[in-house]
Scaffold this active site. Structure first.
Site: not given
Ligand code: AMP
Length: 589
Positions: A8, A70, A147, A169
């Site tokens: 992850d 990211k 994800e 999330d």
């Protein structure tokens, strides 16, 4: 067979996981930490730092530290770090390399293959940049997966049986919600919505503002302008925020936080969960709007969702559970640590590619909600039969949760703690599991004297209930053995059957709702209406009543509610006479 690790690669945190004996196992660093903060930097000697050490220097040495890389993946850009510049792929590769090395060390074998996760909304450029980062780190990226797909795989590794999951999330800096369909061996993201600038960091900022505003009011000094103090406080409020997920209040205590006129200043601040929730609610409402949008895009309704899965550290916030439950009318699943869920899913995918037999990730959870009886509003009317949940169903074990309650009358000497298990707002429809008295409360205290009730439930189903009067520290405890199995044996059904015998078949009890009276004779209808009116009056006089009168009033209210529920006309009349006497006596007193 080559091991395929699952990674992850998160905005705030990253992690690596592998399948062992059919189950995903997170791989820890030398200190036992499974989470790696996604921070990269150089220390003042020019040494590379990745993870917590880089995070520690982030605020004080931002020019030497890179965070949230990211967000830049797929951009044709360079970021500066110390005296050098790097592409986003290169920075991400440093995080991936650290995780690869960790896996090699823990597994005792060279690891070369990985599944890496990306957000569902990542475009091709961003996915390609992630693949390049993996290669730079010396990894063969056997697959890039979404994800939410990874999270779904943890809850449903058997992709052959069809289900629709809503994956919510909420991380440190980003939020996304996806609807995932699993069918015939295929996992498909039906729709995805989100906000790439919303997460736990925003909650920290709100708390920081709250704490700094208070400090400025008292000391005339804005701590936000002092980088070292700001950095310390940011960490302290984040800790307090985490505490508020399990406790009704948290304190921030930072000694020697600043200096004024040659003297040291200390910061002490108590934050109530209620106040914190008021601060963050507008942000969480935005996430619920995204949930609605995702459902609309997938052309689905709340009832079409089989499971809600929580991912990301901030999804532990109780208000998140509450709002989701309110909106979707089902309890979200949180059996798997929301910080680790995505890495675990990546490992499951790696295992499936490698042809391993991957079983479901079974963890112990509470099968039912545990809480206590209290006085509040039940179906819109005051009642002494309200159920106040403390540990929600599906909570992973062991679990510790606390809630704050208040006494009802001035000078209250005793608080009765009645513990129940079940899902109904009315305790009479739940299962009693134990009770005790907290005697000797401070008699000089007014109504609203705070009592903290803590539940600790361990893996063996032993529940320890502690009640503490906050002002005096007076404490009593009750240990209930096999709280879970007790209930399993007798069962929700038995409890339901028993109560259906009293209340009639499942139709929400709402003993005191006038709208339920359509089918009863006019005489009963009138008596019930008057009785409801009288109960409301009784609740109004309760706070002023002496403790002996309180006991009598409560018993009569209970009798009356019971009689109303059973539409027992004679009993209603009988109880009414007694209740009227005491209510009128207290009104005149
Ligand atoms: P993630 O990006 O998924 O790693 O999530 C990190 C965010 O989760 C940070 O903002 C943390 O402060 C937050 N977080 C971690 N644990 C908790 C908790 N127990 N309650 C609330 N927020 C938490």
């Amino acid at each position: 067979m080559d091991t395929i690790i699952g990674i992850d690669l998160g905005t705030t945190n990253s992690g690596v996981c592998v399948i062992r004996d059919g189950k995903p196992v997170m791989l820890p660093d030398e200190d036992g930490q499974t989470i790696l903060p996604s921070f990269v930097g150089f220390d003042n000697q020019g040494q590379l730092l990745v993870g917590q050490s880089a995070r520690n220097q982030a605020i004080l040495a931002p020019e030497r530290t890179v965070r949230s890389i990211k967000r830049r993946m797929g951009e044709d850009t360079k970021v500066s770090m110390g005296d050098d510049t790097f592409t986003p792929q290169e920075i991400s590769a440093m995080i991936l390399r650290t995780l690869k090395d960790r896996a090699t060390r823990v597994l005792g074998e060279e690891v070369g293959k990985a599944v890496i996760t990306v957000p569902a909304f990542f475009n091709e450029m961003q996915r390609e940049a992630t693949r390049q980062a993996g290669e730079l780190a010396g990894l063969e990226v056997v697959r890039i997966i979404n994800e939410p797909t990874a999270a779904a795989l943890v809850y449903q590794p058997d992709t052959d049986c069809g289900e629709r999951l809503l994956v919510y999330d909420l991380g440190g800096g980003t939020f996304d919600v996806s609807i995932v369909q699993i069918e015939g061996g295929v996992v498909e993201v039906l729709s995805s919505h989100g906000d790439t600038r919303l997460g736990g960091d925003d909650f920290d900022e709100l708390l920081l503002k709250h704490v700094c505003d208070q400090f400025q009011e008292t000391h005339g000094l804005d701590l936000r302008q002092l980088p070292a103090a700001r950095s310390r406080l940011l960490q302290a409020v984040e800790e307090a925020k985490k505490v508020l997920s399990f406790e009704p209040c948290a304190s921030v205590n930072e000694e020697f936080i600043a200096e004024k006129d040659g003297g040291a200043l200390h910061l002490t601040c108590e934050i109530l969960r209620q106040d914190y929730e008021t601060m963050i609610e507008p942000l969480l409402k935005k996430t619920i709007k995204c949930v609605d949008d995702a459902l609309e895009d997938a052309k689905l309704h709340a009832k079409d969702i089989d499971k809600i899965v929580l991912v990301g550290g901030s999804s532990r916030t109780p208000l998140v559970h509450h709002l989701l439950e309110e909106q979707l009318r089902q309890t979200p699943h949180q059996e798997v640590d929301p910080d680790l869920c995505v890495a675990m899913g990546a490992a499951v995918q790696g295992g499936l590619i490698a042809g391993l037999d991957v079983g479901s990730v079974l963890v112990d959870i509470t099968p039912h909600t545990l809480g206590i009886q209290c006085r509040s509003l039940l179906h819109g009317l005051p009642s002494v039969f309200c159920f106040a949940p403390i540990i929600g169903r599906n909570t992973p074990l062991p679990a510790t949760r606390s809630e704050m309650f208040s006494t009802c009358v001035d000078g209250q000497k005793v608080a009765e703690i009645n513990v129940f298990q079940g899902e109904n707002d009315d305790v009479r429809r739940n299962q009693p599991v134990g009770d005790f008295l907290l005697e000797g409360l401070d008699e000089s205290a007014e109504a609203g004297n705070e009592i903290l009730v803590r539940f600790e439930l361990n893996l063996d189903g032993i529940l320890i209930v502690t009640a503490v009067e906050r002002i005096s520290g007076l404490e009593r405890q009750l240990t209930i053995d096999n709280a879970i199995s007790q209930f399993r044996q007798s069962g929700q059904e038995d409890a339901q059957a028993k109560l259906d015998g009293i209340f009639g078949p499942e139709r929400q009890p709402s003993p005191a709702r006038e709208t339920d009276l359509d089918e009863v004779p006019a005489e009963v209808k009138q008596a019930v209406k008057e009785a409801i009116h009288l109960i409301t009056k009784a609740h109004q006089v309760l706070p002023e009543a002496d403790p002996e009168d309180v006991a009598e009033l409560e018993a009569l209210i209970e009798q009356m509610e019971d009689s109303i529920t059973r539409r027992a006309l004679e009993k209603i009349r009988e109880t009414r006479a007694k209740l009227e006497d005491i209510v009128f006596y207290l009104q005149d007193a």
